[in-house]
Design an enzyme around this catalytic site. Structure first.
Site, PDB file in Angstrom:
ATOM      1  N   SER A   1       0.847  -1.200   0.000  1.00 20.57           N
ATOM      2  CA  SER A   1       0.000   0.000   0.000  1.00 20.57           C
ATOM      3  C   SER A   1       0.877   1.243   0.000  1.00 20.57           C
ATOM      4  CB  SER A   1      -0.873   0.010   1.254  1.00 20.57           C
ATOM      5  OG  SER A   1      -1.578   1.233   1.348  1.00 20.57           O
TER       6      SER A   1
ATOM      7  N   TYR B   1      -1.465  -1.091  10.533  1.00 18.16           N
ATOM      8  CA  TYR B   1      -1.614  -1.274   9.082  1.00 18.16           C
ATOM      9  C   TYR B   1      -0.401  -0.707   8.345  1.00 18.16           C
ATOM     10  CZ  TYR B   1      -3.647  -1.006   4.379  1.00 18.16           C
ATOM     11  OH  TYR B   1      -3.880  -1.147   3.026  1.00 18.16           O
TER      12      TYR B   1
HETATM   13  N1  LIG Z   1      -8.898  -0.537  -1.551  1.00 15.35           N
HETATM   14  C1  LIG Z   1      -7.935   0.296  -1.277  1.00 15.35           C
HETATM   15  O1  LIG Z   1      -8.119   1.522  -1.329  1.00 15.35           O
HETATM   16  C2  LIG Z   1      -6.558  -0.206  -0.944  1.00 15.35           C
HETATM   17  C3  LIG Z   1      -5.484   0.697  -0.939  1.00 15.35           C
HETATM   18  C4  LIG Z   1      -4.215   0.230  -0.633  1.00 15.35           C
HETATM   19  C5  LIG Z   1      -4.012  -1.106  -0.367  1.00 15.35           C
HETATM   20  N2  LIG Z   1      -5.072  -1.970  -0.361  1.00 15.35           N
HETATM   21  C6  LIG Z   1      -4.796  -3.377  -0.046  1.00 15.35           C
HETATM   22  O2  LIG Z   1      -5.428  -4.190  -1.031  1.00 15.35           O
HETATM   23  C7  LIG Z   1      -5.735  -5.470  -0.478  1.00 15.35           C
HETATM   24  C8  LIG Z   1      -7.185  -5.801  -0.801  1.00 15.35           C
HETATM   25  O3  LIG Z   1      -7.995  -4.815  -0.196  1.00 15.35           O
HETATM   26  P1  LIG Z   1      -9.459  -4.440  -0.701  1.00 15.35           P
HETATM   27  O4  LIG Z   1      -9.572  -2.983  -0.711  1.00 15.35           O
HETATM   28  O5  LIG Z   1      -9.814  -5.217  -1.906  1.00 15.35           O
HETATM   29  O6  LIG Z   1     -10.280  -4.923   0.583  1.00 15.35           O
HETATM   30  P2  LIG Z   1     -11.521  -5.866   0.796  1.00 15.35           P
HETATM   31  O7  LIG Z   1     -12.536  -5.695  -0.270  1.00 15.35           O
HETATM   32  O8  LIG Z   1     -11.932  -5.673   2.216  1.00 15.35           O
HETATM   33  O9  LIG Z   1     -10.871  -7.320   0.650  1.00 15.35           O
HETATM   34  C9  LIG Z   1     -10.071  -7.883   1.629  1.00 15.35           C
HETATM   35  C10 LIG Z   1      -9.979  -9.359   1.312  1.00 15.35           C
HETATM   36  O10 LIG Z   1      -9.148  -9.988   2.310  1.00 15.35           O
HETATM   37  C11 LIG Z   1      -9.835 -11.107   2.822  1.00 15.35           C
HETATM   38  N3  LIG Z   1      -9.483 -11.329   4.219  1.00 15.35           N
HETATM   39  C12 LIG Z   1      -9.608 -10.458   5.248  1.00 15.35           C
HETATM   40  N4  LIG Z   1      -9.231 -11.033   6.399  1.00 15.35           N
HETATM   41  C13 LIG Z   1      -8.873 -12.307   6.078  1.00 15.35           C
HETATM   42  C14 LIG Z   1      -8.411 -13.404   6.834  1.00 15.35           C
HETATM   43  N5  LIG Z   1      -8.227 -13.302   8.167  1.00 15.35           N
HETATM   44  N6  LIG Z   1      -8.121 -14.557   6.194  1.00 15.35           N
HETATM   45  C15 LIG Z   1      -8.318 -14.675   4.852  1.00 15.35           C
HETATM   46  N7  LIG Z   1      -8.742 -13.660   4.087  1.00 15.35           N
HETATM   47  C16 LIG Z   1      -9.027 -12.496   4.686  1.00 15.35           C
HETATM   48  C17 LIG Z   1     -11.311 -10.752   2.713  1.00 15.35           C
HETATM   49  O11 LIG Z   1     -12.098 -11.919   2.634  1.00 15.35           O
HETATM   50  P3  LIG Z   1     -12.930 -12.588   3.831  1.00 15.35           P
HETATM   51  O12 LIG Z   1     -13.526 -11.477   4.639  1.00 15.35           O
HETATM   52  O13 LIG Z   1     -13.924 -13.431   3.099  1.00 15.35           O
HETATM   53  O14 LIG Z   1     -11.947 -13.409   4.584  1.00 15.35           O
HETATM   54  C18 LIG Z   1     -11.330 -10.053   1.361  1.00 15.35           C
HETATM   55  O15 LIG Z   1     -11.421 -10.997   0.332  1.00 15.35           O
HETATM   56  C19 LIG Z   1      -5.431  -5.368   1.012  1.00 15.35           C
HETATM   57  O16 LIG Z   1      -4.170  -5.941   1.277  1.00 15.35           O
HETATM   58  C20 LIG Z   1      -5.393  -3.870   1.260  1.00 15.35           C
HETATM   59  O17 LIG Z   1      -4.568  -3.527   2.350  1.00 15.35           O
HETATM   60  C21 LIG Z   1      -6.332  -1.547  -0.646  1.00 15.35           C
END
Ligand SMILES: NC(=O)c1ccc[n+]([C@@H]2O[C@H](COP(=O)([O-])OP(=O)(O)OC[C@H]3O[C@@H](n4cnc5c(N)ncnc54)[C@H](OP(=O)(O)O)[C@@H]3O)[C@@H](O)[C@H]2O)c1
Length: 274
Positions: free
Chosen positions: A154, A167
């Site tokens: 990130s 985080y």
């Molecule tokens: N969206 C943004 O703006 C943004 C920006 C920078 C970085 N990121 C990074 O991108 C990645 C994806 O984020 P996103 O925005 O797509 O978030 P999201 O929609 O909340 O997705 C998070 C995913 O991680 C899974 N997860 C969470 N806890 C888990 C656990 N204990 N075991 C297994 N799976 C788990 C969730 O599935 P379940 O709940 O089904 O387990 C979900 O599929 C993350 O690493 C986040 O830090 C996102």
């Protein structure tokens, strides 16, 4: 096969075969779902990992029907070492062409006021699991002289962020680990790319709260992020940051004096913490 035309296989990633697999963690929503779809579109059969089995099964069914690939589901909690160990063993024993280490979660607010067990589980999920799964697939990839590891870090990993401390620190780990690993693997045939996004629009309910506090023009879509990421991995790019504004903010975050940026960024994140 019915559905949109597939991409030609990426030149510098192993071509999809009936036996090999692309693994996507955090595939049940957001960027992970988009990565799974992008890989399926390129013809890769998948292993989809997250906790919510029903969502993974729905995604598996949709991608199988649309792209004619195989999509296996592993519904596990990656922050739990006992649940993670069998997955690591399985990945070490199979032909894994691509690993997308993408699952991750965040909390906002002063860390001393947050739930200690949950903060620990974030360390385990965002950092230790990424390390474990990468090391599980690496020996096989090195032996086959081919593979790709995408690590979702990130922009938050570029700088200290008060009110988002666990985080930001875990993402500092992923950012550094990815770029260090890539250096070690130069010439091995194994590509490693860091995805270090700024805001990416997903359906995560947390974003409804955050969304209003970040201007619209800064957001990029998950589908765009996924396409850019797999293209970058195929070219073994060191880091991919989707969106011009996020790119600018990422460079500024990396090179500005930390003593100046930390209180400014921290006061913004304080608002996100409520
Ligand atoms: N969206 C943004 O703006 C943004 C920006 C920078 C970085 N990121 C990074 O991108 C990645 C994806 O984020 P996103 O925005 O797509 O978030 P999201 O929609 O909340 O997705 C998070 C995913 O991680 C899974 N997860 C969470 N806890 C888990 C656990 N204990 N075991 C297994 N799976 C788990 C969730 O599935 P379940 O709940 O089904 O387990 C979900 O599929 C993350 O690493 C986040 O830090 C996102």
């Amino acid at each position: 096969m019915v559905g949109p035309a597939r991409y030609a296989p990426s030149v510098s990633l192993p071509a999809p075969t009936a036996d090999n697999r692309a693994v996507v963690t955090g595939a049940s929503s957001g960027i992970g779902t988009a990565l799974a779809e992008e890989l399926a579109r390129r013809g890769y059969s998948l292993i989809l990992v997250a906790r919510r089995e029903e969502l993974l099964n729905e995604l598996s069914k949709r991608l199988t029907e649309r792209y004619g690939i195989t999509a296996e589901v592993r519904a596990i909690d990656l922050s739990d070492r006992e649940q993670r160990a069998p997955l690591s063993q399985e990945l070490a024993s199979r032909d894994i062409a691509i690993l997308c280490n993408n699952a991750g979660v965040s909390t906002f607010g002063p860390v001393a006021k947050l739930d200690l067990n949950f903060e620990r589980s974030i360390m385990e999920l965002n950092a230790v699991a990424v390390h474990d799964l990468s090391l599980a697939v690496l020996p096989g990839m090195l032996e086959r002289r081919g593979g790709g590891i995408l690590i979702t870090g990130s922009a938050a990993g570029n700088m200290p962020i008060p009110n988002n401390a666990t985080y930001a620190a875990t993402k500092a780990f992923t950012n550094s680990f990815s770029e260090s690993l890539r250096g070690e693997l130069a010439g091995s045939g194994v590509n490693v790319t860091l995805l270090a996004p700024g805001p990416v629009r997903t359906t995560n309910p947390d974003q409804e709260e955050i969304g209003g506090k970040i201007p619209d023009f800064i957001w990029v879509t998950a589908a765009y992020t996924a396409k850019l990421s797999i293209d970058a991995l195929a070219r073994n790019k060191m880091r991919v940051v989707p969106g011009l504004i996020s790119k600018g903010m990422s460079v500024a975050g990396q090179y500005s004096p930390r003593a100046i940026t930390a209180p400014i960024v921290g006061s913004f994140y304080k608002k996100l913490g409520g």
